[in-house]
Design a protein around this motif. Structure first.
Motif, PDB file in Angstrom:
ATOM      1  N   THR A  49      45.479  38.330  48.341  1.00  0.00           N
ATOM      2  CA  THR A  49      44.998  38.286  49.589  1.00  0.00           C
ATOM      3  C   THR A  49      46.109  38.225  50.742  1.00  0.00           C
ATOM      4  O   THR A  49      47.463  37.752  50.307  1.00  0.00           O
ATOM      5  N   ASN A  82      37.734  41.754  49.215  1.00  0.00           N
ATOM      6  CA  ASN A  82      37.906  40.757  48.158  1.00  0.00           C
ATOM      7  C   ASN A  82      36.739  40.669  47.901  1.00  0.00           C
ATOM      8  O   ASN A  82      35.689  40.190  48.185  1.00  0.00           O
ATOM      9  N   ARG A  90      41.767  42.401  49.938  1.00  0.00           N
ATOM     10  CA  ARG A  90      42.642  42.454  48.663  1.00  0.00           C
ATOM     11  C   ARG A  90      43.542  43.528  48.758  1.00  0.00           C
ATOM     12  O   ARG A  90      43.210  44.576  49.169  1.00  0.00           O
TER      13      ARG A  90
END
Length: 150
Positions: A49, A82, A90
């Motif tokens: 992240t 993500n 992500r």
């Protein structure tokens, strides 16, 4: 020169030479030299992240947002949601990482030649020492981080 001074000097020379190689790779790839730090962290740590990158590299999130947008736009990174937290992004390496590996190939090949010239024990010990030096640098970098907002 003491043994400790000799080791410190060797680490310093290695740091300088690696920085020069990285700067030249960045220029050849059309990247900013510090972009390689971000790309390396993603390549080494795996998909991550922006928060992880901020913590790991010390870049402020606002600065990192612009850098990551450019790296995604230029095809170096893929941004998706993500899977662990749909509210965050992500980042994963793209196929363009093959370009970087190609630029680093001469260094990788020479390193492999050096490794094969060492005994198994010496290779193992050298890897341990380099990992220890990296851990020292990582701990030291957290001690010298400027406070948020600077």
């Amino acid at each position: 020169m003491s043994e400790a001074d000799s080791l410190r000097e060797a680490v310093r020379v290695l740091r300088i030479e690696l920085r020069i190689v990285n700067d030249r790779v960045a220029m050849a790839a059309g990247l900013n030299p510090r972009d390689l730090d971000i790309l390396d962290v993603i390549d080494r740590d795996g998909p991550c992240t922006p928060s992880h990158l901020s913590e790991r590299t010390g870049y402020h999130r606002a600065t990192l947002t612009g850098i990551l947008s450019r790296l995604v736009k230029d095809g170096w990174l893929v941004r998706d949601s993500n899977p662990e937290d749909g509210r965050s992004a992500r980042l994963t390496p793209s196929d363009r990482f093959a370009e970087l590996r190609e630029f680093y190939a001469p260094v990788d090949e020479a390193s492999s030649e050096l490794a094969t010239s060492l005994s198994s024990h010496d290779r193992e010990r050298l890897a341990e020492v380099l990992h220890e030096v990296a851990a020292i640098a990582r701990r030291a970098s957290s001690d010298i981080m400027p406070p948020e907002g600077h």
